[in-house]
Design an enzyme around this catalytic site. Structure first.
Site, short mmCIF file in Angstrom:
data_model
loop_
_atom_site.label_atom_id
_atom_site.label_comp_id
_atom_site.label_asym_id
_atom_site.label_seq_id
_atom_site.Cartn_x
_atom_site.Cartn_y
_atom_site.Cartn_z
NE ARG A 1 -4.02 0.19 1.28
CZ ARG A 1 -5.21 0.60 0.83
NH1 ARG A 1 -5.67 0.18 -0.32
NH2 ARG A 1 -5.92 1.45 1.54
CD GLN B 1 -14.20 7.96 6.98
OE1 GLN B 1 -15.14 8.70 6.75
NE2 GLN B 1 -14.25 6.66 6.72
CG HIS C 1 -9.64 5.72 9.81
ND1 HIS C 1 -10.42 5.30 8.77
CD2 HIS C 1 -10.49 5.84 10.86
CE1 HIS C 1 -11.68 5.18 9.17
NE2 HIS C 1 -11.74 5.51 10.44
CB CYS D 1 6.53 -0.64 20.53
SG CYS D 1 6.82 -2.25 21.29
CB CYS E 1 10.34 -2.51 19.68
SG CYS E 1 10.48 -1.34 21.05
CB CYS F 1 10.42 -4.66 24.26
SG CYS F 1 9.19 -4.44 22.96
N GLY G 1 -17.15 11.65 -0.23
CA GLY G 1 -16.54 10.38 -0.61
C GLY G 1 -16.42 9.37 0.51
CB SER H 1 -20.45 4.79 2.73
OG SER H 1 -19.58 3.90 3.42
CG ASN I 1 -20.79 10.26 -0.39
OD1 ASN I 1 -19.69 9.78 -0.54
ND2 ASN I 1 -21.18 10.83 0.75
#
Length: 276
Positions: free
Chosen positions: A77, A109, A127, A135, A168, A171, A210, A212, A236
């Site tokens: 992505r 979003q 989002h 971490c 990380c 840890c 755009g 829903s 929309n």
């Protein structure tokens, strides 16, 4: 539609209180940039012979069991986002922000970073941010994804160096993308939950572009705007959950045109009102 928009925009623009113009955007605004929606057919992740719906692999539970696979998808992505360019809708929103200045807020979003690349400054990314990691064990503060980690093709595995950089340093647990997964709750630190609801409370107009309404914070933002007397403008291409929310309300405008054309109209209306 333009007459309705002009009347409500003029009214809100000249208010002393509740005069914020807020834009809530989702995946639909990035469609013209070639970014497929997360839940659409193109959003289904394929690894070997396994097919996964987003609600399955887009969870913290799945990440804990299959961290390399989820990171492979995330970096696929990442490459898609990096190759995409802001489209006309993103640029129209920048022009609107320039006109409105402190009266403007954008809640998105989207995690594709296209609003930021277009030049929008006042953004609340509810989002999360793919450019950040944290971490998975919760021991380390949020940091930027190392620049050495590049985007991947869909069948490209992580390198040993990738894996080293994604562990990380405190840890040894896997770092994770700083985004909201399906089995997680909105909060203020990552998702600006309370900040965005405060903006909604003070918004004279909420333009929904755009998206829903399939997730609960965006719906809560719309409900809050309505509760305190603001107007919802549903932009929309088809009816959605927001449409159901506002269908019996007086303070609403429903627009079934492309985001680019409608945002252009909003910008032109604002320009005329500001220069009156």
């Amino acid at each position: 539609m333009k007459k309705q928009l002009t009347e409500i925009i003029r009214q809100v623009y000249h208010k002393k209180n509740r005069n914020l113009f807020t834009f809530l955007t989702g995946a639909g605004i990035s469609a013209d940039s070639g970014i497929p929606t997360y839940r659409g057919v193109d959003g289904i992740w394929v690894k070997g012979t396994k097919f996964h719906k987003p609600e399955e692999f887009g969870t913290f539970k799945y990440f804990k069991e299959n961290p390399e696979e989820v990171w492979q998808y995330s970096l696929f992505r990442k490459k898609m986002f990096e190759n995409a360019k802001p489209n006309e809708s993103h640029h129209e929103i920048v022009e609107i922000e320039n006109l409105l200045q402190d009266k403007f807020h954008l809640i998105t979003q989207n995690i594709d970073d296209l609003h930021r690349h277009a030049g929008t400054k006042k953004i609340y990314e509810i989002h999360g941010k793919t450019r950040e990691i944290k971490c998975s064990n919760g021991c380390k503060e949020i940091e930027y994804l190392p620049t050495e980690i590049k985007g991947k093709d869909i069948d490209e595995d992580l390198t040993e160096k990738d894996i080293e950089l994604l562990k990380c340093k405190n840890c040894g647990s896997w770092m994770r993308p700083n985004i909201l997964w399906f089995d997680e709750r909105y909060d203020e630190k990552t998702n600006k939950k309370f900040s965005s609801l405060k903006i909604a409370k003070n918004s004279g107009i909420l333009f929904i572009v755009g998206t829903s309404g399939a997730t609960n914070l965006p719906m809560a933002i719309a409900e809050t705007t309505l509760k305190y007397g603001g107007t919802i403008v549903d932009i929309n291409t088809e009816d959605n959950l927001f449409t159901m929310l506002i269908k019996d309300k007086k303070n609403k405008i429903i627009i079934r045109e492309t985001s680019t054309q409608t945002l252009k109209t909003i910008r032109e209306v604002l320009q005329n009102i500001i220069t009156e």
